[in-house]
Design a protein around this motif. Sequence first.
Motif, mmCIF file in Angstrom:
data_model
loop_
_atom_site.group_PDB
_atom_site.id
_atom_site.type_symbol
_atom_site.label_atom_id
_atom_site.label_comp_id
_atom_site.label_asym_id
_atom_site.label_seq_id
_atom_site.Cartn_x
_atom_site.Cartn_y
_atom_site.Cartn_z
ATOM 1 N N GLY A 72 -4.993 4.234 2.857
ATOM 2 C CA GLY A 72 -4.050 3.129 2.917
ATOM 3 C C GLY A 72 -4.183 2.304 4.176
ATOM 4 O O GLY A 72 -4.140 1.058 4.133
ATOM 5 N N THR A 88 -7.437 0.247 4.261
ATOM 6 C CA THR A 88 -7.302 -0.900 3.360
ATOM 7 C C THR A 88 -6.480 -2.002 4.015
ATOM 8 O O THR A 88 -6.875 -3.186 4.004
ATOM 9 C CB THR A 88 -6.642 -0.466 2.035
ATOM 10 O OG1 THR A 88 -7.417 0.562 1.429
ATOM 11 C CG2 THR A 88 -6.522 -1.639 1.075
ATOM 12 N N ARG A 141 -6.738 1.764 -6.627
ATOM 13 C CA ARG A 141 -6.561 3.160 -6.237
ATOM 14 C C ARG A 141 -7.876 3.706 -5.715
ATOM 15 O O ARG A 141 -8.954 3.292 -6.165
ATOM 16 C CB ARG A 141 -6.092 3.996 -7.437
ATOM 17 C CG ARG A 141 -5.956 5.478 -7.145
ATOM 18 C CD ARG A 141 -5.502 6.274 -8.368
ATOM 19 N NE ARG A 141 -5.652 7.695 -8.114
ATOM 20 C CZ ARG A 141 -6.701 8.425 -8.460
ATOM 21 N NH1 ARG A 141 -7.699 7.847 -9.126
ATOM 22 N NH2 ARG A 141 -6.775 9.703 -8.173
ATOM 23 N N ALA A 198 -2.705 5.017 -2.543
ATOM 24 C CA ALA A 198 -3.549 5.750 -1.600
ATOM 25 C C ALA A 198 -2.869 7.068 -1.272
ATOM 26 O O ALA A 198 -2.543 7.351 -0.121
ATOM 27 C CB ALA A 198 -3.770 4.912 -0.339
ATOM 28 N N THR A 199 -2.673 7.888 -2.304
ATOM 29 C CA THR A 199 -1.825 9.072 -2.171
ATOM 30 C C THR A 199 -2.595 10.392 -2.254
ATOM 31 O O THR A 199 -1.993 11.454 -2.104
ATOM 32 C CB THR A 199 -0.741 9.050 -3.257
ATOM 33 O OG1 THR A 199 -1.331 8.714 -4.523
ATOM 34 C CG2 THR A 199 0.315 8.010 -2.944
ATOM 35 N N VAL A 256 0.861 -1.181 0.000
ATOM 36 C CA VAL A 256 0.000 0.000 0.000
ATOM 37 C C VAL A 256 0.897 1.231 0.000
ATOM 38 O O VAL A 256 1.761 1.373 0.866
ATOM 39 C CB VAL A 256 -0.921 0.013 1.234
ATOM 40 C CG1 VAL A 256 -1.772 1.276 1.246
ATOM 41 C CG2 VAL A 256 -1.799 -1.234 1.270
ATOM 42 N N GLU A 272 4.979 4.910 3.642
ATOM 43 C CA GLU A 272 4.618 6.317 3.788
ATOM 44 C C GLU A 272 5.862 7.180 3.610
ATOM 45 O O GLU A 272 6.900 6.910 4.227
ATOM 46 C CB GLU A 272 3.991 6.558 5.170
ATOM 47 C CG GLU A 272 3.871 7.999 5.597
ATOM 48 C CD GLU A 272 3.130 8.879 4.598
ATOM 49 O OE1 GLU A 272 3.610 9.999 4.316
ATOM 50 O OE2 GLU A 272 2.085 8.436 4.077
ATOM 51 N N VAL A 323 2.670 -1.212 4.304
ATOM 52 C CA VAL A 323 2.255 0.158 4.028
ATOM 53 C C VAL A 323 3.496 1.036 3.991
ATOM 54 O O VAL A 323 4.282 1.041 4.950
ATOM 55 C CB VAL A 323 1.271 0.681 5.096
ATOM 56 C CG1 VAL A 323 0.859 2.125 4.787
ATOM 57 C CG2 VAL A 323 0.048 -0.216 5.205
#
Length: 462
Positions: free
Chosen positions: A46, A49, A375, A240-241, A39, A66, A64
């Motif tokens: 994110g 999800t 997305r 997931a941005t 993710v 980041e 995930v």
Amino acid sequence: MSAGPATGTPPLWWDTRAADAVLPPDSGADLPLRADVVVVGGGFTGLWTAYYLLCAEPSLDVLVLEARHVGFGASGRNGGWVSALWPVAPDAIAARHGRAAALAHLAALRDTVDEVGRVDAAEDLGSGFTKGGTLVVARTPAQEERARAEAEHGASWGDGTVWLGPEEARERLATGPVRGATANPHCARVQPRDLVDGLAAAVRRRGGRVVEDTPVGRAGDGVVVLADGRRLSAGAVVLATEGWTPRLPGHERAVVPVYSLMVATDVLPEEQWERIGLARREVFADHGHLVIYGQRTVDDRIAFGGRGAPYHLGSTIRPEFDHEERVFASLRRTLTALVPALEGVSFTHAWGGPLGIARDWHPTVTWDPTTRTGRAGGYVGDGVAATNLAGRTLADLVLGRSSDLVGLPWVGHRSPSWEPEPLRWLGVNAGLRLAHAADAEEARTGRPSRLAGLLGRLTGGH
């Protein structure tokens, strides 16, 4: 009104976050070469999800990534409204997908508010979730006309919106001159950074890895390439941005990052709250064209925000864009005019950040089974609840599960790309100016703005 800080500050939510919600970060130094699901983005989309994937399949290897820290983007800066609001009118959904699909979507949004509260309690996220509803005041004849029409329209869709007369509106919030308000029960208030921190901790407790300070350069087709050149393979990729999406190759015109700014008062004493109202912890706004939003915080401040900051050429995002003193000053004036009992109050925080807007103002969830890339985004500022619905939906899509969620009308929606520059710079900033001008026209004439029609055409009618 007492002036706020001379320059911007970190978001209030970052300064008042609960330390016990934070777990030691996962290290990015020893990332795996492969994960079942990668993710990209450690905000609400994110993390929700990842959370629902791990609830459904605890054995999954979920990673995930980041770029900064969890909640760095809109998830940790927003107004904290967990609402069933949606930027696309139900009539527009029904015109494309039918009335039954529109009703199912509205019901899913209402259920989502309660789902966030359920998880908050079950996982002890510590977000301060309080479902007090939404109060939107009408301060001019034109606003009253729109508000009454909204309540009537909402009744035709069963969305719970009702009209309150002036006395009842003032009992809920001691505003200045007011002609009434609309109220809707389907909204809760949260401290958003505590929610995102608590959610990251829940993902980690369930076996997921949440790695911060790890920017991604490219992702899709089962490969994630980090900014430092490292490559990871993935069984599935979820992007997931949100407002930062234009930085990903191939997505430069998917959304525009539009800035929303906020201010916060000092902690207010109980005797002042007795004069102000918001006893149910309602979130509040008005029926103007320029978006404003506020809440009574967990620690008894008012956090208040709105649009008005400019869009920057080329979808540019920079830290200095978070701070526009002209907009901060306008927000302070607007809040004290709206709630006169705040006159002379001290303001302690002023911050901002970008949110994502698609060209047709339509949020979307997409899934490509061939590349196994999903997305979600383009929430237009209504994402605190919508991200939860997106996370549950993406989890079902990644896992290949048939559910009512994957049949909702936003799944598979394809928004048109934004215009190339400088056309989108001209269009977005023209829209902001028109919203200001429409409110000024209505304040001057007392009648619905003629400019509002032009604003609607510019924004696709949303």
